[in-house]
Design a protein around this motif. Structure first.
Motif, PDB file in Angstrom:
ATOM      1  N   TYR A  54      37.578  46.971  32.754  1.00  0.00           N
ATOM      2  CA  TYR A  54      38.969  46.987  33.219  1.00  0.00           C
ATOM      3  C   TYR A  54      39.269  46.127  32.281  1.00  0.00           C
ATOM      4  CZ  TYR A  54      38.183  44.167  37.172  1.00  0.00           C
ATOM      5  OH  TYR A  54      37.468  42.826  38.629  1.00  0.00           O
ATOM      6  N   GLN A  92      41.942  28.812  35.437  1.00  0.00           N
ATOM      7  CA  GLN A  92      42.027  30.164  35.825  1.00  0.00           C
ATOM      8  C   GLN A  92      40.741  30.470  34.089  1.00  0.00           C
ATOM      9  OE1 GLN A  92      43.959  34.178  35.132  1.00  0.00           O
ATOM     10  NE2 GLN A  92      43.995  34.376  36.990  1.00  0.00           N
ATOM     11  N   GLY A  93      39.652  31.209  34.984  1.00  0.00           N
ATOM     12  CA  GLY A  93      39.311  31.317  33.363  1.00  0.00           C
ATOM     13  C   GLY A  93      38.275  32.540  34.281  1.00  0.00           C
ATOM     14  N   GLU A  95      34.433  34.082  34.374  1.00  0.00           N
ATOM     15  CA  GLU A  95      33.365  33.674  35.511  1.00  0.00           C
ATOM     16  C   GLU A  95      31.598  33.466  35.125  1.00  0.00           C
ATOM     17  OE1 GLU A  95      33.314  35.477  39.047  1.00  0.00           O
ATOM     18  OE2 GLU A  95      31.235  35.722  39.157  1.00  0.00           O
ATOM     19  N   GLY A 126      36.362  32.931  40.071  1.00  0.00           N
ATOM     20  CA  GLY A 126      35.622  34.317  40.358  1.00  0.00           C
ATOM     21  C   GLY A 126      34.585  33.242  41.747  1.00  0.00           C
ATOM     22  N   ARG A 147      40.670  38.112  43.572  1.00  0.00           N
ATOM     23  CA  ARG A 147      40.888  39.055  43.691  1.00  0.00           C
ATOM     24  C   ARG A 147      39.914  40.179  44.124  1.00  0.00           C
ATOM     25  NH1 ARG A 147      45.599  41.532  39.119  1.00  0.00           N
ATOM     26  NH2 ARG A 147      46.931  39.350  39.667  1.00  0.00           N
ATOM     27  N   GLU A 149      40.304  42.700  43.857  1.00  0.00           N
ATOM     28  CA  GLU A 149      40.456  43.914  42.352  1.00  0.00           C
ATOM     29  C   GLU A 149      40.298  45.186  43.483  1.00  0.00           C
ATOM     30  OE1 GLU A 149      40.776  42.391  40.507  1.00  0.00           O
ATOM     31  OE2 GLU A 149      39.475  40.692  40.166  1.00  0.00           O
ATOM     32  N   ARG A 171      31.412  39.902  46.918  1.00  0.00           N
ATOM     33  CA  ARG A 171      32.918  39.192  46.574  1.00  0.00           C
ATOM     34  C   ARG A 171      32.954  38.636  47.370  1.00  0.00           C
ATOM     35  NH1 ARG A 171      35.145  38.564  41.430  1.00  0.00           N
ATOM     36  NH2 ARG A 171      38.114  38.782  41.577  1.00  0.00           N
ATOM     37  N   MET A 190      44.257  45.345  41.706  1.00  0.00           N
ATOM     38  CA  MET A 190      45.027  45.949  40.689  1.00  0.00           C
ATOM     39  C   MET A 190      45.574  47.197  40.938  1.00  0.00           C
ATOM     40  SD  MET A 190      42.493  45.203  36.767  1.00  0.00           S
ATOM     41  CE  MET A 190      40.982  45.322  38.099  1.00  0.00           C
ATOM     42  N   PRO A 220      49.639  45.650  38.793  1.00  0.00           N
ATOM     43  CA  PRO A 220      49.614  46.798  38.118  1.00  0.00           C
ATOM     44  C   PRO A 220      48.392  47.126  36.417  1.00  0.00           C
ATOM     45  CG  PRO A 220      51.975  46.346  37.913  1.00  0.00           C
ATOM     46  CD  PRO A 220      51.187  45.880  38.016  1.00  0.00           C
ATOM     47  N   ILE A 222      46.542  47.771  33.771  1.00  0.00           N
ATOM     48  CA  ILE A 222      46.989  48.189  32.396  1.00  0.00           C
ATOM     49  C   ILE A 222      45.643  48.332  31.518  1.00  0.00           C
ATOM     50  CG2 ILE A 222      48.874  47.343  30.069  1.00  0.00           C
ATOM     51  CD1 ILE A 222      50.101  45.726  32.095  1.00  0.00           C
ATOM     52  N   LEU A 302      43.976  40.424  28.738  1.00  0.00           N
ATOM     53  CA  LEU A 302      43.481  41.072  29.782  1.00  0.00           C
ATOM     54  C   LEU A 302      43.387  42.296  29.717  1.00  0.00           C
ATOM     55  CD1 LEU A 302      44.005  38.523  32.848  1.00  0.00           C
ATOM     56  CD2 LEU A 302      41.494  38.672  31.538  1.00  0.00           C
ATOM     57  N   TYR A 303      44.559  42.684  29.001  1.00  0.00           N
ATOM     58  CA  TYR A 303      45.307  43.946  28.548  1.00  0.00           C
ATOM     59  C   TYR A 303      46.442  44.232  27.767  1.00  0.00           C
ATOM     60  CZ  TYR A 303      48.437  41.994  32.287  1.00  0.00           C
ATOM     61  OH  TYR A 303      49.509  40.931  32.304  1.00  0.00           O
TER      62      TYR A 303
HETATM   63  N1  SAH Z   1      37.027  35.103  36.940  1.00  0.00           N
HETATM   64  C1  SAH Z   1      38.384  34.919  37.810  1.00  0.00           C
HETATM   65  C2  SAH Z   1      39.642  35.605  37.307  1.00  0.00           C
HETATM   66  C3  SAH Z   1      39.746  36.826  36.456  1.00  0.00           C
HETATM   67  S1  SAH Z   1      40.749  36.985  35.493  1.00  0.00           S
HETATM   68  C4  SAH Z   1      37.871  36.497  39.494  1.00  0.00           C
HETATM   69  O1  SAH Z   1      36.617  36.385  39.237  1.00  0.00           O
HETATM   70  O2  SAH Z   1      38.512  35.709  39.636  1.00  0.00           O
HETATM   71  C5  SAH Z   1      42.344  37.730  36.603  1.00  0.00           C
HETATM   72  C6  SAH Z   1      42.004  39.275  37.364  1.00  0.00           C
HETATM   73  O3  SAH Z   1      42.859  39.594  36.115  1.00  0.00           O
HETATM   74  C7  SAH Z   1      41.310  39.941  37.647  1.00  0.00           C
HETATM   75  O4  SAH Z   1      41.322  39.299  38.896  1.00  0.00           O
HETATM   76  C8  SAH Z   1      41.800  40.845  37.015  1.00  0.00           C
HETATM   77  O5  SAH Z   1      42.795  41.259  38.324  1.00  0.00           O
HETATM   78  C9  SAH Z   1      43.108  41.171  36.853  1.00  0.00           C
HETATM   79  N2  SAH Z   1      42.710  41.640  36.229  1.00  0.00           N
HETATM   80  C10 SAH Z   1      41.621  42.093  34.499  1.00  0.00           C
HETATM   81  N3  SAH Z   1      41.760  42.881  34.152  1.00  0.00           N
HETATM   82  C11 SAH Z   1      43.226  43.423  33.659  1.00  0.00           C
HETATM   83  C12 SAH Z   1      43.904  44.982  33.031  1.00  0.00           C
HETATM   84  N4  SAH Z   1      43.178  45.826  32.781  1.00  0.00           N
HETATM   85  N5  SAH Z   1      45.181  45.377  33.495  1.00  0.00           N
HETATM   86  C13 SAH Z   1      45.676  44.227  34.808  1.00  0.00           C
HETATM   87  N6  SAH Z   1      45.134  43.960  35.594  1.00  0.00           N
HETATM   88  C14 SAH Z   1      43.588  43.041  35.035  1.00  0.00           C
END
Ligand code: SAH
Length: 347
Positions: A54, A92-93, A95, A126, A147, A149, A171, A190, A220, A222, A302-303
């Protein structure tokens, strides 16, 4: 609250939904008041070893430029947070896991803490092993966001590659390790993923309760064009309905866990012009203005349609001030704003 109660909340419409939202607003004010705490968000690096189906910064996406914010730039962002009376920052970053990476982050944390001892630090980097979590805790981080997720393992494996590196069990293990290492624990999911049901989301909320989280960041799902899940976009709810479901999740979680910290996430804002403000009104009490140097923002997408790509720190910060005031809440300046839920466990 039972699973059925939660399904009821997540399926509500019309007056029934309005009653639920108003109730969540009241429970929020009664339990955590009308203060919103700021965490300055630094999107520190988009290097990532994971290939989540995603996420726009997944490791095999060769279209993006990879970056890591320099220590000096992180300290500048921390200075902004400190000077503008934010109580905390979030680093944040993507993993990565290696002894060298652990050390780089520890050194960075020590630098931040020596210059700005007052700032609380949340990490979101992460899954890691216990030694790394402990080392970062000792170096100054005291909250961690990871998360799950989706708490449904079947769905988890539909949105992640099915291999050891993307293990659901690992996880979960990491979440429990974070608790052992005495972090304030944040998790999230999500909302509105392809293949996800209302029952899955009700179970996600029960999962948070069972895990006894202190904080939550959820928003949400996305779509992003350069990801595998993009092919299933026809299965998604329309954006207004996905947003509404996000709001119901925030309100439902506030009713289920009245004294935790809940963040108003950027993804909520992507789907609705007052998205974060409404999340704050009906349950959230944490806001994360983006302090990432502007030149990197284009590389942490990310989205699609992620807001704030062209903003600087001041604009992100002031937008939040307006959004928070518009829903009759006030900013808790100069406070860590730790989760009351965590504090209650400590006494
Ligand atoms: N590397 C870290 C942080 C990840 S980015 C980790 O693993 O926890 C932070 C968050 O962005 C993710 O946990 C995910 O829930 C969210 N994210 C990533 N892609 C997304 C998308 N397409 N839509 C909505 N949220 C998204």
């Amino acid at each position: 609250m039972t699973k059925n109660d939660l399904i009821n909340i997540l399926s509500a419409t019309g007056d029934h939904l309005n009653n639920i939202l108003n109730n969540a607003q009241k429970i929020k004010i009664d339990n955590v008041g009308n203060q919103v705490f700021l965490r300055g968000l630094i999107e520190w690096s988009n290097y990532c070893s994971k290939d989540c189906l995603y996420c726009g910064i997944h490791s095999s996406n060769s279209k993006i430029i990879r970056y890591q914010v320099s220590d000096e730039e992180v300290l500048n962002a921390a200075q902004y947070a400190f000077e503008h009376h934010f109580g905390s920052i979030v680093v944040q970053g993507g993993e990565l896991s290696s002894p060298q990476h652990t050390k780089i982050v520890s050194q960075l944390l020590r630098k931040i803490k020596s210059e700005f001892p007052e700032l609380g630090i949340t990490l979101s980097l992460g899954e890691q092993n216990k030694e790394t979590f402990l080392e970062w805790r000792e170096a100054g981080a005291h909250r961690y966001l990871l998360r799950i997720e989706s708490s449904n393992p079947d769905l988890y494996y539909k949105i992640h590659p099915q291999n050891k590196q993307h293990s659901y069990e690992h996880r979960i293990e990491s979440l429990y390790l974070l608790k052992e290492c005495d972090y304030q624990l944040g998790s999230g999911v999500m909302i509105g993923l392809p293949f996800q049901t209302i029952e899955d989301l009700a179970n996600d909320l029960l999962f948070f309760k069972e895990l006894d989280i202190d904080m939550c960041g959820m928003g949400p799902y996305i779509e992003h064009e350069d990801t595998i899940l993009y092919q299933y976009r026809h299965l998604l709810l329309p954006k207004n309905k996905r947003f509404e479901l996000g709001l119901k999740m925030v309100a439902g979680l506030r009713l289920l866990m009245p004294d935790i910290n809940i963040a108003a996430t950027t993804a909520m804002q992507s789907l609705h012009p007052q998205g974060r403000g409404l999340a704050i009104k009906y349950g959230a009490n944490v806001a994360m203005p983006n302090l990432t140097p502007k030149k990197y923002r284009n590389s942490y997408i990310l989205y699609e349609d992620k807001p704030g790509i062209t903003e600087d720190s001041w604009e992100s910060h002031h937008q939040f001030e307006e959004e928070i005031a518009a829903v009759n809440c006030v900013i808790g300046y100069d406070r860590w704003g730790d989760s009351k839920h965590y504090q209650a466990k400590k006494v």
